[in-house]
Design a protein around this motif. Structure first.
Motif, PDB file in Angstrom:
ATOM      1  N   HIS A   1     -10.895 120.101 -21.243  1.00  0.00           N
ATOM      2  CA  HIS A   1      -9.897 120.614 -20.292  1.00  0.00           C
ATOM      3  C   HIS A   1      -8.896 121.518 -21.007  1.00  0.00           C
ATOM      4  CE1 HIS A   1     -10.496 117.281 -17.045  1.00  0.00           C
ATOM      5  NE2 HIS A   1     -11.412 118.215 -17.002  1.00  0.00           N
TER       6      HIS A   1
ATOM      7  N   TYR B   1      -8.497 125.536 -20.210  1.00  0.00           N
ATOM      8  CA  TYR B   1      -7.180 126.031 -19.808  1.00  0.00           C
ATOM      9  C   TYR B   1      -6.694 127.147 -20.726  1.00  0.00           C
ATOM     10  CZ  TYR B   1      -2.360 125.976 -18.141  1.00  0.00           C
ATOM     11  OH  TYR B   1      -1.144 126.330 -17.607  1.00  0.00           O
TER      12      TYR B   1
ATOM     13  N   GLU C   1      -8.241 128.212 -13.773  1.00  0.00           N
ATOM     14  CA  GLU C   1      -8.565 126.788 -13.904  1.00  0.00           C
ATOM     15  C   GLU C   1      -7.553 125.931 -13.134  1.00  0.00           C
ATOM     16  OE1 GLU C   1     -11.267 125.746 -15.168  1.00  0.00           O
ATOM     17  OE2 GLU C   1     -11.942 127.499 -16.284  1.00  0.00           O
TER      18      GLU C   1
ATOM     19  N   THR D   1      -7.799 123.528 -10.857  1.00  0.00           N
ATOM     20  CA  THR D   1      -8.048 122.085 -10.794  1.00  0.00           C
ATOM     21  C   THR D   1      -7.689 121.422 -12.115  1.00  0.00           C
ATOM     22  OG1 THR D   1      -9.851 122.503  -9.252  1.00  0.00           O
ATOM     23  CG2 THR D   1      -9.800 120.342 -10.291  1.00  0.00           C
ATOM     24  N   ILE D   2      -8.119 122.053 -13.208  1.00  0.00           N
ATOM     25  CA  ILE D   2      -7.798 121.524 -14.534  1.00  0.00           C
ATOM     26  C   ILE D   2      -6.292 121.588 -14.777  1.00  0.00           C
ATOM     27  CG2 ILE D   2      -8.038 121.978 -17.024  1.00  0.00           C
ATOM     28  CD1 ILE D   2     -10.986 122.696 -16.426  1.00  0.00           C
TER      29      ILE D   2
ATOM     30  N   ALA E   1      -3.920 121.343 -12.627  1.00  0.00           N
ATOM     31  CA  ALA E   1      -3.280 120.247 -11.884  1.00  0.00           C
ATOM     32  C   ALA E   1      -3.422 118.924 -12.634  1.00  0.00           C
ATOM     33  CB  ALA E   1      -3.890 120.147 -10.490  1.00  0.00           C
ATOM     34  N   LYS E   2      -4.613 118.662 -13.188  1.00  0.00           N
ATOM     35  CA  LYS E   2      -4.819 117.427 -13.958  1.00  0.00           C
ATOM     36  C   LYS E   2      -3.938 117.400 -15.199  1.00  0.00           C
ATOM     37  CE  LYS E   2      -9.599 116.712 -12.529  1.00  0.00           C
ATOM     38  NZ  LYS E   2     -11.001 116.716 -12.932  1.00  0.00           N
TER      39      LYS E   2
END
Length: 146
Positions: free
Chosen positions: A101, A105, A113, A115-116, A118-119
Motif C-alpha cells: 500500500h 501510494y 490510489e 481506496t489505498i 483512505a486505508k
C-alpha cells in the motif's frame, strides 16, 4: 498543516539520495540498511539500473550524474527508488499498513490510489501521511532533476 522543517522531512530525501550514491560508492552509510539483505539487494539493483542507463545514454556520468531521459527514470528507476523509500518508511515506524500500500501510494499518488489513500489515512498519523505525500513528490517531481 505544514510539515515541520526538521527531522524526517530531510531524512527522507537523504535516504533516496543514498540509494543513488551507492552506484558510485558501493557502500551504505546506514548500518541498518548495510546489514539488511533486502536493502543491499535493492541498492545493487538501483546501481545496476544507473549503470545500464549510463551505457544506454539515459544518464550522463561526467562531471556528475545527470538524467538525460525522463522516460528511462519513470520506466526503470522510479519503481526501484520507491521500493528503496518503502524501506525508510518501515524503519520509521509506519506500522499497521502493508508495504504494498505504501509503494502504490508513493508511486501513484492519492488521487490514483483513492481506496489505498483512505486505508492509509485511517491507520497513519497526519505527519506520516504528510511524509507519504512528500515521498510521492520526491519520486515524481524532485528526484528526476537532482
Amino acid at each position: 498543516k505544514r510539515l515541520d522543517l526538521f527531522g524526517p522531512r530531510w531524512h527522507l530525501p537523504i535516504h533516496l539520495l543514498e540509494g543513488i550514491f551507492f552506484a558510485k560508492s558501493g557502500s551504505l552509510s546506514s548500518a541498518a540498511l548495510a546489514e539488511s539483505k533486502h536493502g543491499k539487494k535493492l541498492a545493487q539493483q538501483i546501481s545496476y539500473a544507473i549503470q545500464k542507463g549510463i551505457s544506454e545514454k539515459s544518464f550522463q556520468s561526467t562531471p556528475h550524474l545527470v538524467l538525460l531521459s525522463p522516460k528511462y527514470y519513470h520506466s526503470t528507476l522510479k519503481k526501484l527508488l520507491a521500493q528503496w523509500l518503502v524501506l525508510w518508511y518501515l524503519q520509521n515506524k509506519f506500522d499497521g499498513v502493508s508495504s504494498s500500500h505504501i509503494l502504490a501510494y508513493i508511486l501513484n499518488g492519492p488521487i490514483a490510489e483513492m481506496t489505498i489513500a483512505a486505508k492509509l489515512m485511517q491507520t497513519l498519523k497526519p505527519k506520516q501521511m504528510q511524509l507519504l505525500n512528500l515521498g510521492n513528490e520526491w519520486l515524481r517531481s524532485f528526484l528526476p532533476h537532482v
